[in-house]
Design an enzyme around this catalytic site. Structure first.
Site, short mmCIF file in Angstrom:
data_model
loop_
_atom_site.label_atom_id
_atom_site.label_comp_id
_atom_site.label_asym_id
_atom_site.label_seq_id
_atom_site.Cartn_x
_atom_site.Cartn_y
_atom_site.Cartn_z
N HIS A 1 -28.84 -13.01 25.79
CA HIS A 1 -27.86 -12.89 26.86
C HIS A 1 -27.22 -14.22 27.25
O HIS A 1 -26.42 -14.27 28.17
CB HIS A 1 -28.51 -12.26 28.10
N ILE B 1 -9.66 9.76 0.82
CA ILE B 1 -9.71 8.60 -0.08
C ILE B 1 -9.84 7.31 0.73
O ILE B 1 -9.15 7.12 1.73
CB ILE B 1 -8.42 8.52 -0.94
N PHE C 1 -21.40 -11.02 25.38
CA PHE C 1 -21.01 -9.77 24.74
C PHE C 1 -19.51 -9.70 24.46
O PHE C 1 -19.01 -8.69 23.94
CB PHE C 1 -21.49 -8.57 25.54
N HIS D 1 -3.81 3.42 -3.41
CA HIS D 1 -3.99 2.95 -2.04
C HIS D 1 -3.35 1.59 -1.80
O HIS D 1 -2.53 1.43 -0.91
CB HIS D 1 -5.48 2.87 -1.67
N HIS E 1 0.83 -1.20 0.00
CA HIS E 1 0.00 0.00 0.00
C HIS E 1 0.87 1.26 0.00
O HIS E 1 1.24 1.76 1.06
CB HIS E 1 -0.90 0.00 1.25
N SER F 1 -22.10 -7.00 38.33
CA SER F 1 -22.48 -8.33 37.84
C SER F 1 -21.25 -9.21 37.60
O SER F 1 -21.26 -10.40 37.89
CB SER F 1 -23.26 -8.22 36.53
N ASP G 1 -8.90 7.45 7.44
CA ASP G 1 -10.36 7.52 7.59
C ASP G 1 -10.95 6.22 8.05
O ASP G 1 -11.97 6.21 8.75
CB ASP G 1 -10.98 7.91 6.24
N GLU H 1 -17.41 -2.46 25.19
CA GLU H 1 -16.67 -3.72 25.26
C GLU H 1 -15.50 -3.74 24.29
O GLU H 1 -14.40 -4.20 24.63
CB GLU H 1 -17.58 -4.92 24.97
N HIS I 1 -21.76 -15.00 33.53
CA HIS I 1 -23.06 -15.34 32.97
C HIS I 1 -22.84 -16.20 31.73
O HIS I 1 -23.17 -15.82 30.62
CB HIS I 1 -23.87 -14.08 32.67
#
Lengths: 658, 658
Positions: B469, B190, B433, B262, B31, B380, B158, B407, B457
């Site tokens: 969950h 870009i 999660f 790029h 690149h 928790s 970006d 997270e 959990h």
């Protein structure tokens, strides 16, 4: 809607509050803070704005509502009951969070009419709502205001706004000027661990303005302000954030305004005091008749609008009805079938990502509901084909989305497109970066949505970009996920078959794991969709075989080459192409045993070996990866990691010696 | 630093440009756009600001540099070569992207001195840099400016800013006022698919201001502006974004300013024209002596500063040196060993999340480098213990981070903490999660970092919160990931053992999958760390057994109960507790066979069955989950999904009948 005066609204909101708090109290589990805090906003929204018809919960042109803060599920259930949805009654509220109840801990799409999306994992709701609002604009552009013109409303809390996915989604919504998207932020300054300012100082108003949103700030307990804000939002030429300053647990005398009422029942004492405090002299689950009637009246507001729409929809005819119901046109895959035949005839040798593009060229013109796209990798994922048109803020009448470098939002937005209906989404990124959208993919699987993930650069075949870009564990990591199909086709024919299955499977998302590197044509017949069986013998004789090689994708040609080599040496081997283990697992035991045989088995896949014991047993062999990849030319990497013809041949000979 | 005039800087920047473009040309892959575009910014940064010493690449008090846009790796390699890092020479540049080369496709931590982090997956670098800047402030608060006072610089494009993780990370950085963090944004408009404005309209300046950042906008090819901006940023009381307006592929006559430069080599013709364009009359890989000397001089700028620091560090003594080298204090686990004994004596019955908190109470006071935290679930995950202190913008001298509902950033920030050194991070969220931070976890595994994930959990034992969950596929999805340990302990003793292993394993991240629900004490001895073997017989007689039950976590007690029941009926069964399959796989074959035995095997785990065939073979049984969970009380869910004593007993009897 002047019949609803403020004092009536207040009582109607209190009906939500007590149904919610009582249900949570009874189930000894749940989240009262949000339903209590947002009851006023929800009451104004649902009695004065939401275009819904409880008798026709799936009305296509209804306003969509997403409770992004899904833990506040009792708000939703109370609303649906009060509005008169037939799918829910007072006993369902009493059964909140019990096994088999429609009133699950978090709202679940498909379990209860009126739930537009499964929510709970934070940030997903607001992001999928962007997909719903996008679908609405695309379909509006195609069919006009008479048939499709509605709003998408979201209620979310601070959690959804802190999750990174929300930034991806709101920045795309702002970019595309999805002005019929209205987000009501429960700005209560409380999260589980305490006040928001312990972990966050974001100026949300400025943040949303930075991505091109209209913003309004109101007191979320002031009915005039709520009504004025939503009315203003409806007229905006941008998506709107309404920051509703609220008190979490509004009405609870001691716990209001604290995290104590976020995720636990209020307790009998607090609940009794709340009854006094709000002057609510009714038993648990009792809603006085006049209040219930007022809600039921509100629920009926749009019956005429529904009828008028239905008339227009029927008049629009089968084409429109098929479109919005996501029915595939008859013979939609005729060009795809032609492609298969032609590819066999010509012996087409291409990367499967290129094969996928050839398929899309045969598919996209034949399925009007297709909405494709890529997360800034269209030229690598090969997701764009001739005749596609990119959706822009100036012209929504297109079928390609430039998602930007936003894999997670792409996943969630595709969920929103599919949930809305009238859209069959696919989206591309590098297979390795599917990790970024995994939470959205899990929700697609859980909700049973037809979403197709075009995941290219599927192994160390990526080459020089190295281990950050080479998927290793990804195939296994999706094979263990319920209700998602992981296809890894070996040539143009299998790629086309995978596309057929992915698009015909209405209630399961599909992954297409595709190579960067070129692959030979292996199939010599396309009469039957063999990929539908998950695995099948592509070379060799079932009965004569002394060993069975099982391979997927780019490694099938390796297995075939090894088989040819072994044949020269007088060893008979069969090759099983296994493009989709999940579908193979669904076949009869007889079929599975017939295909896998009793001879020693060897699995070959340029990926984590994890899980292949299921097919080769404890005494077979697995040729695959034990660790991460490396940077270098692809062919050298295959040699370096021992995924070679010699290795396969040796493995067979060793197993035969035992 | 007035010796470096602008014309010299320009030539020095061109040295980066041509080394980069030549290496990419030679490897036919890479690149060039970013190294060419950001060469001027990098030259000013590395010759006038970066506090580094190429002779001591691991200098603790050096400024950190993260190339968040990792695809621009040649910028980094060119810099390291030019500055005189001994680990890299001109041949390494010639070998760019070749198998075994130090100059991998993307910068890889540990492969080459001077690389502070593996980058490539977008958004990870800028987010881990927040962790580095956080570590610097924490250690500064403990040891003062003399020993720890440095900047963290980031170059990103970006892509990193569009990824949602960046919002999570920058909002926490702004909240905590990490003012020694300076981000240089390659604002070239870009991306791969074209100009940024096709997919994004974000006002980045406003966006960063909304989260409490200082912002500066400059021309990224103007040396005065670059120097002035960095100098100003260094003095800010907030983190700083410097928006550097640049031309991608600066110098390439026809491709500059387009996405064409790029991700592909410029091509011989364009590269030759670029030589003319920039008046660079040198052969590929040739750097004229005066330019190289100027770079080498710049590399030596901080030799004295290093010596002065080293003197102070040595004077500070062993405690400080152990601290910054992340050495665990002698006998750090003495309280943990006491906890084990006491728990056995008292028969402590607690959820393993609670067991983990008991462990942390025994660990945290004994390891000064611990930096714990949770993503808004401290109450928790039980990650906070007595004596911990939360890090705030007013006082960095703490050991607990309130990550907020972020997270993904938590995962990346923990990587940054570990990479920086002087910090041993753990962080909690719900197991389900962990999907949100998976890309950061993968990088921890790839980089080999000691990071501990406290994931509570861990099954349908979650109960009422329902399928959104309840983790199902998560255990399998980490077991297939290379170089990460997945612990699922069954009681306090195994939890303590897992913590010991996780903290002693310096080059592997660890997951602790912990229950919500209470579990009995099963172990009767804690003399040996049995979890270190991955799996071991916890009940029953190796020789007499007629069947073997293999279970993890909450299902070990179920297996033990089934074993007792079967014993009553005269059937001898052994129970293998398997808290970590990855460690079990590392044992000798003899040990594995001894533990698993030859009798029929049954695996029991309240999770996806995927992968257990590895241990039970094709003729064993697996009691687990085939689909997603459901909302309801936990015990009822176990019944509903058939993970019960009866089911286990029946399975044994059925297998024995065969």
């Amino acid at each position: 809607m002047t019949f609803l005066q403020n004092n009536k609204l207040s009582e109607m909101a209190n009906a939500i509050r007590f149904l919610s708090a009582d249900a949570i109290e009874k189930s000894k589990s749940g989240h009262p803070g949000m339903p209590l805090g947002m009851a006023d906003v929800a009451t104004v929204l649902f009695t004065k704005f939401m275009k819904i018809n409880p008798s026709e919960p799936r009305w296509f042109d209804r306003d969509r509502f997403v409770l992004s803060a899904g833990h506040g599920s009792m708000l939703m259930y109370s609303l649906l009951y009060l509005l008169g949805y037939k799918d829910i009654n007072i006993d369902d509220l009493r059964n909140f969070r019990q096994l088999g109840a429609k009133t699950a801990g978090h709202p679940e799409y498909g379990h209860l009419a009126g739930i537009d999306m499964t929510t709970g994992p934070l940030g997903q709701g607001i992001s999928s709502a962007v997909g719903m609002a996008l679908a609405e604009r695309i379909i509006n552009a195609k069919f006009g205001d008479d048939l499709c013109a509605h709003y998408t409303y979201v209620i979310n809390g601070d959690g959804c706004l802190m999750e990174g996915i929300s930034e991806e989604a709101i920045s795309l919504a702002g970019h595309l000027r999805l002005n019929k998207l209205i987000v009501l932020w429960d700005n209560n300054n409380i999260t589980i661990d305490g006040t928001v300012d312990k972990a966050n100082s974001t100026d949300q108003i400025k943040r949303f303005q930075a991505v091109g949103w209209n913003t309004i700030e109101i007191d979320g307990h002031n009915y005039e302000q709520i009504e004025k804000a939503i009315a203003q939002a409806q007229k905006s030429d941008k998506p709107t954030l309404i920051a509703c300053k609220t008190k979490i647990g509004f009405g609870a005398p001691t716990k209001c305004g604290t995290s104590k009422c976020h995720g636990s029942p209020l307790g009998a004492e607090e609940l009794a005091a709340m009854r006094q405090n709000l002057n609510w002299n009714y038993e648990p689950f009792e809603v006085p008749e006049d209040i219930l009637n007022a809600w039921r009246e509100a629920g009926k507001r749009n019956e005429e609008a529904y009828k008028a729409w239905d008339k227009k929809a029927q008049a629009a005819g089968k084409e429109f009805l098929d479109y919005i119901n996501d029915r595939l046109p008859k013979n939609w895959d005729k060009d795809l079938n032609e492609l298969k035949k032609k590819s066999i005839a010509e012996g087409t040798k291409v990367a499967t990502r290129k094969a996928s593009q050839l398929c899309l060229q045969a598919i996209v013109p034949n399925i009007p509901q297709i909405v494709g796209g890529s997360a800034d990798l269209a030229a690598s994922n090969l997701t764009f084909v001739d005749g596609m048109k990119t959706v822009t803020r100036e012209d929504y009448n297109g079928n390609n989305i430039m998602y930007g470098i936003r894999e997670h939002a792409m996943g969630a937005i595709m969920n929103g497109l599919a949930l809305h209906g009238g859209a069959i989404p696919y989206g591309g990124t590098f297979f390795v970066f599917s990790d970024y959208m995994r939470p959205a993919m899990r929700l697609a699987a859980l909700m049973g949505l037809r979403v197709v993930y075009v995941l290219t650069h599927d192994s160390i075949g990526v080459g020089e970009d190295g281990p950050t870009h080479q998927p290793i564990e990804h195939l296994a990591s999706y094979r263990c996920m319920p209700n998602i199909l992981t296809f890894r086709p070996c040539d143009v024919v299998e790629t086309a078959e995978a596309w057929q299955l992915a698009l015909e499977e209405e209630h399961t998302p599909s992954i297409l794991a595709l190579t960067r590197q070129g692959l030979p044509m292996l199939r010599d017949s396309a009469e039957l969709n063999m990929t539908a069986r998950g695995g099948y013998i592509i070379r060799g004789d079932k009965k004569k075989r002394q060993a069975t090689l099982i391979a997927t994708g780019s490694e099938v040609s390796l297995a075939v080459a090894a088989r040819d080599k072994l044949k020269e040496e007088g060893i008979e081997v069969a090759v099983v192409s296994m493009p989709c283990t999940e579908l193979f697992d669904k076949q009869t035991i007889d079929y599975q045993e017939e295909i896998l045989g009793t001879a020693p088995r060897i699995a070959i896949e340029a990926a984590s070996k994890f899980g292949w014991e299921k097919y080769v047993g404890l005494h077979g062999d697995i040729i695959g990866m034990d660790g991460f990849g490396a940077s270098g030319p692809a062919e050298q990497l295959y040699d370096y990691f021992g995924i070679t013809l010699e290795e396969v041949v040796d493995s067979v000979k060793n197993l035969l010696k035992k």
